[in-house]
Design a protein around this motif. Structure first.
Motif, short mmCIF file in Angstrom:
data_model
loop_
_atom_site.label_atom_id
_atom_site.label_comp_id
_atom_site.label_asym_id
_atom_site.label_seq_id
_atom_site.Cartn_x
_atom_site.Cartn_y
_atom_site.Cartn_z
N ALA A 401 0.85 -1.24 -0.02
CA ALA A 401 -0.04 -0.04 0.08
C ALA A 401 0.86 1.35 -0.14
O ALA A 401 0.42 2.32 -0.46
CB ALA A 401 -0.94 0.04 1.19
N ASN A 407 1.01 2.39 -6.91
CA ASN A 407 -0.42 2.78 -6.75
C ASN A 407 -0.50 3.82 -7.81
O ASN A 407 -1.83 4.11 -8.41
CB ASN A 407 -0.51 3.26 -5.49
N ASN A 411 -3.69 3.45 -10.46
CA ASN A 411 -4.81 4.32 -10.65
C ASN A 411 -4.93 4.85 -11.82
O ASN A 411 -6.09 5.14 -12.33
CB ASN A 411 -4.26 5.55 -9.79
N LEU A 527 -7.80 -3.82 -4.57
CA LEU A 527 -6.50 -3.04 -4.68
C LEU A 527 -5.25 -3.94 -4.03
O LEU A 527 -4.30 -3.83 -4.66
CB LEU A 527 -6.46 -1.80 -3.71
N ARG A 531 -2.11 -4.94 -6.38
CA ARG A 531 -0.70 -4.58 -6.01
C ARG A 531 0.02 -6.11 -5.96
O ARG A 531 1.13 -5.86 -6.33
CB ARG A 531 -0.89 -4.11 -4.55
#
Length: 577
Positions: A401, A407, A411, A527, A531
């Motif tokens: 995270a 990320n 996105n 998410l 990842r």
């Protein structure tokens, strides 16, 4: 011409006959317009019984058959004429909103557009031509204005529209139109996606990631001295997500990765079902008829049977395993009434279809963008290597995270290729009064959707280069150069060394998981899944386009049937040394 009444025959003039048919058809039209009858009995009465009575009352000199034919044709023509005339007239409540003529006349035009799989492109073209609010149906508007998102999808927003009618009974969570019923049903889902619950799913996810890597290693070894395997990344991401969601929802996967394919045709069932429901959902009253068609009926039956079989096996396991089913079945006894068997079957199938398809789409698109932009690939791989040195498995959720570039890439992928490109329909219910959206007053009886694909590519929200893949726009304090301004290639999507202006970045316009009370309940798990998979692949393999692969063909293969149907993405993989 004669009218039979109380056993007596009265001669009618042609003018009287015309008046009778005109009056009856107009009254039927008013009933359709005012009350929107949807039940089969009501429809049969208005479309069959009424013209039959008219044909029985009006007898032409030549034959009863000709009287029946003439009456039915005249009746249907007049219904159609009244409908089209009103929908195109300035008297219609949405007359002030621009849009294509065909769309203003009938929702079947939307079905026609959807059948081609390119409705997301079509709606964006309309917004580019007509502006932020476009009339895309007789009583439907598409909205590109990001400021309208809270008013439409927020806590005080609008309930779901008729697109969700006439589906399974009971409907899955996503198909519940009543906000209160949706909130009540969602309670068990929310408990299944708390941070504590997701923590328990991490082990399942890590095991499936290891299996994916092992499957790729096996194919590389099978290639011999070449040491390079060619795989369809899109298919394998679907195998992975389906197996993982099967574990998480039912306690067992579908063995797609082990089989290296889909021998049972599960994905063909999913995709055909999604396509049919997306196309005919624009005229959802006809959805029950799909099950009467031979091919569709078999697919629907197979999907239901699949859910029933998986559900039966999972129920035999009991409450010992805290997977998603544990929470959906309320094994902890939070509620006074346990869900019915039919409700569980509906929701568990939803978790597989919705969770696997959307995540697989984003993962495949992420790989595609990395292959198109080698410098991004290298930068992201360096971040992965620095976060998880050789020998470390990328399974720590906190570290995953806190990887800014990873990320940013995820996105940016979801911004350009949202897994639900055209959003979810909402409705201003009759009797609730008009809805005010900024400077627009939306009359009751109107359907609305926020067109995600257009909002995400609106230069007022993301610039420069809103159509280009630029992960750097998600990093703090970034000045962006329009990639086309000096490189001369609008598709390059890269940064120039010299910034020309501060980027526009409206995070409130970013909604790949929807927004408000109906935001994707599995957002945090999705998410984590994206990842972890991305890091496993980048840390263990070198990926490049397969020989002869046209990368642009992948984007052209993307089809919008509410969720995305993607094409093949052939990739060469090598083990990293």
């Amino acid at each position: 011409m004669y009218l039979l009444s109380a056993g007596m025959i009265s001669i009618l003039s042609p003018l009287n006959v015309v008046a009778i048919v005109l009056s009856a058809s107009f009254v039927s039209y008013i009933i359709f317009k005012q009350y929107e009858p949807r039940h089969h009995g009501q429809l049969i009465t208005l479309l069959v019984v009424v013209p039959m009575l008219l044909a029985a009352l009006v007898s032409l000199p030549c034959s009863t058959l000709q009287a029946t034919f003439s009456t039915f044709v005249s009746y249907y023509f007049l219904l159609l004429f009244y409908t089209v005339a009103y929908r195109l007239s300035p008297l219609h409540p949405l007359a002030a909103y621009p849009g294509p003529v065909y769309a203003r006349v009938s929702k079947w035009w939307s079905s026609y557009i959807c059948a081609d799989g390119k409705q997301h492109i079509y709606y964006k073209t309309l917004h580019d031509r007509f502006g932020d609010v476009v009339r895309v149906g007789p009583n439907e508007l598409s909205i590109r204005d990001a400021s309208a998102i809270p008013s439409v999808l927020g806590v005080s927003g609008l309930p779901k529209g008729p697109f969700w009618d006439h589906r399974t009974s009971p409907p899955p969570l996503i198909g519940i139109r009543d906000p209160h019923a949706h909130a009540e049903r969602r309670q068990n889902w929310n408990r299944g996606f708390t941070s504590g619950a997701i923590k328990q799913y991490e082990l399942i996810l890590a095991n499936r990631c290891r299996q994916l890597v092992e499957c790729f290693d096996d194919r590389i070894r099978a290639a011999g001295e070449v040491a390079t395997a060619t795989v369809d990344a899109g298919a394998w991401m679907s195998y992975f997500t389906t197996d993982f969601l099967g574990d998480m929802a039912f306690g067992e996967g579908f063995d797609m990765m082990a089989d290296g394919g889909d021998p049972c045709g599960i994905w063909s069932i999913f995709e055909s079902g999604m396509k049919d429901h997306a196309i005919f959902g624009h005229a959802s009253w006809c959805l029950p008829l799909l099950s009467c068609l031979p091919g569709n009926g078999r697919r629907i039956k197979r999907m239901r049977q699949l859910g029933e079989n998986k559900l039966a096996k999972r129920m035999k396991m009991g409450p010992m395993r805290k997977d998603l089913f544990y929470y959906l079945n309320d094994e902890e006894g939070f509620n006074t009434v346990r869900p019915t068997h039919a409700t569980l079957a509906s929701d568990t199938i939803l978790s597989i279809v919705a969770g696997s398809d959307t995540t697989a789409t984003v993962l495949t698109a992420l790989i595609w963008y990395l292959l198109k932009h080698p410098e991004t690939y290298i930068r992201l791989q360096e971040e992965v290597d620095s976060t998880f040195p050789p020998g470390d498995e990328p399974i720590d959720a906190t570290n995953l995270a806190n990887m800014p570039y990873l990320n940013a890439c995820i996105n940016e992928t979801m911004r350009l290729q949202p897994p639900v490109p055209s959003g979810s329909q909402r409705s201003v219910l009759r009797g609730t009064g008009p809805k005010v959206l900024g400077s627009h007053i939306i009359p009751e009886g109107t359907q609305i959707f926020i067109h995600t694909y257009s909002v995400h590519r609106d230069p007022r929200n993301f610039s420069p280069a809103p159509d280009s893949f630029v992960p750097e726009r998600w990093l703090a304090s970034t000045d962006l150069q329009d990639p086309a301004s000096k490189l001369g290639d609008p598709s390059a999507g890269r940064l120039d060394v010299t910034p020309i202006r501060k980027a526009t970045h409206n995070s409130a316009a970013f909604m790949p998981f929807s927004y408000g009370p109906t935001v994707c309940v599995g957002k945090n798990l999705a998410l984590l899944e994206m990842r972890m998979v991305a890091c496993w692949l980048l840390s263990r393999f070198t990926m490049r386009p397969a020989k002869g692969t046209d990368l642009q063909a992948f984007e052209e293969s993307i089809e919008d049937y509410f969720v995305v149907k993607k094409g093949a993405l052939w990739v060469e993989i090598q083990a990293r040394t």
